[in-house]
Scaffold this motif. Structure first.
Motif, short mmCIF file in Angstrom:
data_model
loop_
_atom_site.label_atom_id
_atom_site.label_comp_id
_atom_site.label_asym_id
_atom_site.label_seq_id
_atom_site.Cartn_x
_atom_site.Cartn_y
_atom_site.Cartn_z
N ARG A 129 -4.84 -6.87 9.14
CA ARG A 129 -3.90 -6.05 9.89
C ARG A 129 -2.68 -5.66 9.05
O ARG A 129 -2.31 -4.47 9.00
CB ARG A 129 -3.48 -6.74 11.19
N PRO A 130 -2.02 -6.60 8.38
CA PRO A 130 -0.89 -6.20 7.53
C PRO A 130 -1.27 -5.15 6.50
O PRO A 130 -0.49 -4.23 6.24
CB PRO A 130 -0.50 -7.51 6.86
N ARG A 131 -2.47 -5.27 5.93
CA ARG A 131 -2.89 -4.27 4.94
C ARG A 131 -3.11 -2.91 5.61
O ARG A 131 -2.74 -1.87 5.06
CB ARG A 131 -4.20 -4.72 4.27
N ARG A 132 -3.74 -2.93 6.79
CA ARG A 132 -3.93 -1.68 7.55
C ARG A 132 -2.59 -1.04 7.86
O ARG A 132 -2.43 0.18 7.75
CB ARG A 132 -4.66 -1.95 8.87
N GLU A 133 -1.63 -1.84 8.28
CA GLU A 133 -0.33 -1.29 8.66
C GLU A 133 0.38 -0.70 7.45
O GLU A 133 1.05 0.33 7.55
CB GLU A 133 0.52 -2.37 9.33
N ALA A 134 0.22 -1.37 6.31
CA ALA A 134 0.86 -0.85 5.11
C ALA A 134 0.28 0.51 4.74
O ALA A 134 1.02 1.49 4.53
CB ALA A 134 0.68 -1.84 3.95
N LEU A 135 -1.06 0.59 4.71
CA LEU A 135 -1.68 1.87 4.39
C LEU A 135 -1.37 2.90 5.48
O LEU A 135 -1.11 4.08 5.19
CB LEU A 135 -3.19 1.70 4.23
N GLY A 136 -1.37 2.44 6.72
CA GLY A 136 -1.07 3.33 7.82
C GLY A 136 0.30 3.98 7.66
O GLY A 136 0.48 5.18 7.96
N ALA A 137 1.27 3.22 7.18
CA ALA A 137 2.62 3.77 6.99
C ALA A 137 2.60 4.87 5.94
O ALA A 137 3.22 5.92 6.12
CB ALA A 137 3.57 2.63 6.58
N VAL A 138 1.88 4.64 4.87
CA VAL A 138 1.80 5.65 3.81
C VAL A 138 1.12 6.91 4.33
O VAL A 138 1.58 8.05 4.09
CB VAL A 138 1.03 5.09 2.58
N VAL A 139 0.05 6.71 5.08
CA VAL A 139 -0.67 7.85 5.64
C VAL A 139 0.22 8.63 6.61
O VAL A 139 0.24 9.87 6.61
CB VAL A 139 -1.97 7.38 6.33
N ASP A 140 0.95 7.90 7.43
CA ASP A 140 1.83 8.56 8.40
C ASP A 140 2.86 9.44 7.71
O ASP A 140 3.16 10.55 8.16
CB ASP A 140 2.53 7.51 9.28
N ARG A 141 3.42 8.93 6.64
CA ARG A 141 4.42 9.73 5.91
C ARG A 141 3.76 11.00 5.34
O ARG A 141 4.38 12.06 5.31
CB ARG A 141 5.06 8.90 4.81
N ALA A 142 2.50 10.87 4.94
CA ALA A 142 1.79 12.05 4.46
C ALA A 142 1.57 13.05 5.60
O ALA A 142 1.74 14.25 5.43
CB ALA A 142 0.46 11.64 3.83
N ARG A 143 1.22 12.53 6.76
CA ARG A 143 1.01 13.41 7.90
C ARG A 143 2.30 14.17 8.26
O ARG A 143 2.30 15.37 8.50
CB ARG A 143 0.54 12.61 9.11
N GLU A 144 3.41 13.45 8.26
CA GLU A 144 4.69 14.09 8.58
C GLU A 144 4.98 15.24 7.63
O GLU A 144 5.61 16.23 8.01
CB GLU A 144 5.83 13.06 8.50
N ALA A 145 4.50 15.11 6.41
CA ALA A 145 4.71 16.19 5.44
C ALA A 145 3.62 17.26 5.56
O ALA A 145 3.54 18.16 4.73
CB ALA A 145 4.73 15.61 4.03
N GLY A 146 2.75 17.11 6.58
CA GLY A 146 1.69 18.10 6.79
C GLY A 146 0.59 18.02 5.77
O GLY A 146 -0.17 18.97 5.58
#
Lengths: 190, 190, 190, 190
Positions: A129-146
């Motif tokens: 879970r911690p690893r998923r959340e870490a990657l998830g955060a990076v992915v989310d920031r990418a999504r915000e940038a479209g």
DNA sequence: CGTTAATCGAGACGGTACGTCTCGTCTTCAT
DNA sequence: ATGAAGACGAGACGTACCGTCTCGATTAACG
């Protein structure tokens, strides 16, 4: 307040704790998970078996603690202006952490998680879970940038990346190299 | 060539073979892989332990035989004019084969493959490789039609698809549904 | 002679001593000698294990102290004009001291004396020898009066009396009653 | 009828049985009962622990079987015209059987019988009672000839004889010699 | 009145044996 | 030769106690 956490009695031996974690990791490399035993770990660490069982439910949890400590230390969470590069960096660092020795441990832990459901729960909560959340955060920031591919949710993107990682680790033995990191980045972002 | 292959003595009991495969599969569901034992399988099947060991190296190979037979029967290799649909169909059929019962078996087999390297080899050859080749054929036909995402090799495309499958099976428990099949199809082909 | 035996520091807790002796005796009755443990005694007494080990070598010595105190208090050494009656009285008093609870303790102590030779030595010196000497004195006074059977030495007479006592205690469970006291008196004196 | 007692499967290994009995007896002499362990017996005998536990409840029962076999073989039941001599002969033979090695075993068994009540029951039935009955028969024949001291019952006479035997064995270490046999004969018969 | 030293309850420590479980092999009788 | 049955040697399991060793907190005599 004062003394609330102070208990009587001898303190836990940090020396033994380190010796056990080290012995487990060393023995895993030497004899493999199938022939790794709590008795062997205790003997190598120079402790009694009870000292292992007092603090860990079994050999898998000893390895889990050793690996999570390693992951916490060695995989940073990048946060720069280039959000595409952040993703590539994160995956590269993650793959780099999968040395032959830690790969052995990760494969053993994933195996044990299938066999012992209770350990599976701890494994998912403590490591996955911690690893998923870490990657998830990076992915989310990418999504915000479209930048994220439009048909992907964060969870699914994470599934694809970690899926490829674990599948190569567990099933094919193909390398976790920069090429895979680059390819995943392109597949997820496009 | 006298009697080529024909040996004296009692013939292998097909009845016992079926009873053992069935007992292993049933017990897996009832007690889980950790408490599945060869003794238990033999007792449930009404045979002696030796009859199990005479034909299989251990409990994992019994399950492997049960599962591969199932996979061979239930996952067709689609070959129509619509090569994108072929991929979606293949993945949907593959996911559909992962019933709760077979999922348990697959997770156990992947676990054992990590723990026992010799079994791992048999597991990859017997179950994983044929599945990879089947999917690879479908992907190749898509590539020939110019449908495959340009940065993907066949192997990597297969890694992504089976990676997602196994990762959900082993790690997250998220469903192997049509949505995932659709999403993988789009990710790989676009 | 400065300060001879006077030392600084906290004094031994008489309260703990009594609690430990009592706990040992109570637990013996409740769970039997096999499951009587120093940890259990300490827990019941509300002390630490070290407080037991500081003052006694082990569980057997705790029981020994409890029993010897009892024997000293409850078995007088009769000395009247009727030397035959003195013997009968001594034996009767000795048998009367073997209540069910003290019998349990005596049997446990004799058992431990067989298993741990060092304890055996303490057991013989602390409990058996004083009892032998007490009975020996009574027998000697009978001999001086010409009452002892002529072929018996004092030691052998004592062997016969205590032999019967311990044999019934350890082996047959037959009662230590007045009838046995009477019979031994007749056999030894004749 | 026919074959009612014939069971399938491997037969009990007489070789292992003998090896275990011998190992237990040897180790008792070498390390003493306190440090005699089932693990040690199995290791010395070259068997697995389970083979000990399959046939005996614990180390005490192994010794019991070794000792009872010895007693059955070495102590005859004399039956001549001289019934007084018969008693003396029986006692002498009994005492002679108490070699240092068998004495160690007997003391350990009597100790264990105090500590483990269930074993105590087996000990009394298997070893003590047959010995009591043997001596009782000799005493009864003496009584029929009018030789027994008039105030003694058979049981009490047996108590006196075995009481002296066990008391010397367990408590004083004084010798079990012909002198004691002679003295007991005189005391009981007179 | 502070220092020093011994004891206290608590509990972790290195060990050892327990009795159980399962492994994979071997032996038996019956088919 | 194969089947079911079941004993065998092997060895790890997780538990229970052993007797020892810290801990911080008391409690006494001594300076």
């Amino acid at each position: 307040m004062s003394g609330s956490g102070v208990r009587p009695g001898r303190r836990r031996s940090e020396e033994s704790r380190q010796a056990i974690l080290g012995a487990a990791f060393d023995l895993l490399g030497e004899v493999g998970y199938a022939r790794l035993t709590v008795e062997g770990i205790a003997a190598r660490a120079g402790t009694g078996k009870q000292t292992v069982y007092r603090w860990w439910p079994g050999k898998a949890d000893v390895l889990l603690e050793a690996v999570t400590a390693y992951a916490r230390e060695h995989i940073p969470l990048p946060e720069t202006a280039d959000r595409a590069a952040d993703l590539r960096t994160f995956l590269t660092a993650t793959f780099a952490a999968a040395t032959p020795r830690t790969s052995d441990a990760l494969r053993a832990l994933m195996a044990e998680a299938q066999i012992d459901p209770a350990f599976g729960e701890r494994f998912r909560e403590t490591l996955l879970r911690p690893r998923r959340e870490a990657l998830g955060a990076v992915v989310d920031r990418a999504r915000e940038a479209g930048l994220l591919a439009p048909h992907l949710t964060t969870d699914t993107a994470v599934d694809l990346a970690f899926g490829a990682l674990w599948y190569r680790l567990l099933a094919t033995g193909r390398p976790l190299d920069d090429e895979l990191a680059e390819l995943l980045t392109r597949t997820l972002l496009r």
